[in-house]
Design an enzyme around this catalytic site. Structure first.
Site, mmCIF file in Angstrom:
data_model
loop_
_atom_site.group_PDB
_atom_site.id
_atom_site.type_symbol
_atom_site.label_atom_id
_atom_site.label_comp_id
_atom_site.label_asym_id
_atom_site.label_seq_id
_atom_site.Cartn_x
_atom_site.Cartn_y
_atom_site.Cartn_z
ATOM 1 C CB CYS A 32 -4.051 -30.589 -41.687
ATOM 2 S SG CYS A 32 -2.529 -31.239 -40.989
ATOM 3 C CB CYS A 35 -0.967 -29.660 -43.465
ATOM 4 S SG CYS A 35 -1.538 -31.355 -43.207
#
Length: 334
Positions: A32, A35
């Site tokens: 991600c 993230c």
């Protein structure tokens, strides 16, 4: 050195929720991009604000800890959740750094100002935490908030005293510390915050849950008066029979015909005299997928004619949410 705790099991996460007043969680994935972008800021907050047993920052890899992620309905990464005294108070989806920072710092400031409020053996001042009369077993949480209050049912209770919901009040019993077992009346009808049996010493309590639970321990609190001037001093429960996954409350005759899931006999030494609480530890293997409990108080410890209960707390692990829309209450009103 990073102070962030990387979660490696559901049990580890449950233990942190019960041992740390505030737990901040970063649900992320290695693949991600957002993230990774917010990770340095999250680590900075962790380094600045982490304090043992007060504020704990954690990271949950949603690929390796899918069970934990699914339990909290995580469908997008990153998602940040903040828990206070084991209960969710904030959920932030996406890499919203400012919103996350403000939410965490606000709770950190509250933790500094409220000291030990809401902890073991104390009443809640913020409305979130639940009073408990005994410490939690390692690795398990207070899951009393999973009780479906609307479906509670209590048979053979004295209608002049408190109703069944008083047993799950989040505050400390009003009789605690008085030594006389005569607490303050509560509610619009000025009833007590405890219950007593009516025509004899038996009580039948039906507890439905909002989720499928694993129940490890039941904490029962009973604070009968100690004054020798009382003519009819109620007793603490002695023999208790538990029945699982019933659709409604049992009748007393019906309970006699059905084998209990577990029967427990409490001794006077099982009750903590400071809090009036007994820890009823269950055969955990028999309480793994629980949607409801019936607690049948068969008799009391003493020569009295009535049994008293002040609080009930459920300890264990939560599972999947149930569809509560189809539940119907069957039986007498308490």
């Amino acid at each position: 050195m990073s102070k962030t705790v990387h979660i490696e099991s559901a049990a580890q996460f449950s233990s942190l929720l019960s041992s740390s007043r505030i737990v901040v969680v970063d649900f992320y994935a290695d693949w991600c991009g957002p993230c990774k972008a917010i990770a340095p800021m999250y680590e900075q907050l962790s380094a600045q604000l982490s304090r043992p047993n007060i504020i704990t920052f954690t990271k949950v890899n949603t690929d390796t800890q899918s069970q934990v992620a699914q339990s909290y309905g995580i469908t997008a990464m990153p998602t940040f959740m903040i828990f206070k005294n084991g209960r969710e108070v904030s959920k932030i989806r996406g890499a919203r750094a400012q919103e996350l920072s403000e939410a965490v710092k606000k709770l950190a400031a509250e933790a500094d100002s409220d000291g030990t409020s809401g902890g073991f053996g104390e009443a809640s001042t913020s409305g979130g935490p639940t009073w408990r009369g005994a410490e939690l077993p390692r690795g398990y949480s207070d899951i009393t908030d999973q009780v479906d209050i609307r479906g509670l049912d209590l048979l053979n209770s004295d209608s002049e005293l408190g109703g069944v919901r008083a047993l799950f009040d989040s505050a400390a019993p009003s009789s605690l510390g008085s030594g006389k077992g005569k607490g303050k009346a509560i509610g619009a009808e000025s009833k007590s915050d405890w219950v007593e049996s009516d025509v004899d010493e038996q009580l039948m309590l039906y507890i439905p849950f909002q989720s499928t639970l694993k129940v490890h321990t039941i904490q029962l609190t009973s604070l009968p008066p100690k004054s020798e001037d009382d003519d009819e001093i109620p007793m603490r429960p002695r023999t208790i029979q538990l029945y699982t996954n019933r659709a409604h409350n049992l009748g007393f005759e019906e309970a006699d015909d059905i084998p209990s899931t577990q029967s427990i006999t409490l001794a006077s030494t099982d009750w903590d005299e400071k809090t009036g609480t007994a820890k009823v530890e269950l055969r955990f293997v028999k309480f793994q997928n629980i949607t409801s409990l019936v607690i049948f108080v068969v008799d009391g410890d003493g020569e009295g004619e009535k049994v008293r209960l002040d609080r009930v707390r459920i300890v264990g692990e939560t599972g999947e949410k149930r569809d509560m829309g189809k539940l119907e209450k069957v039986g007498e009103d308490s």
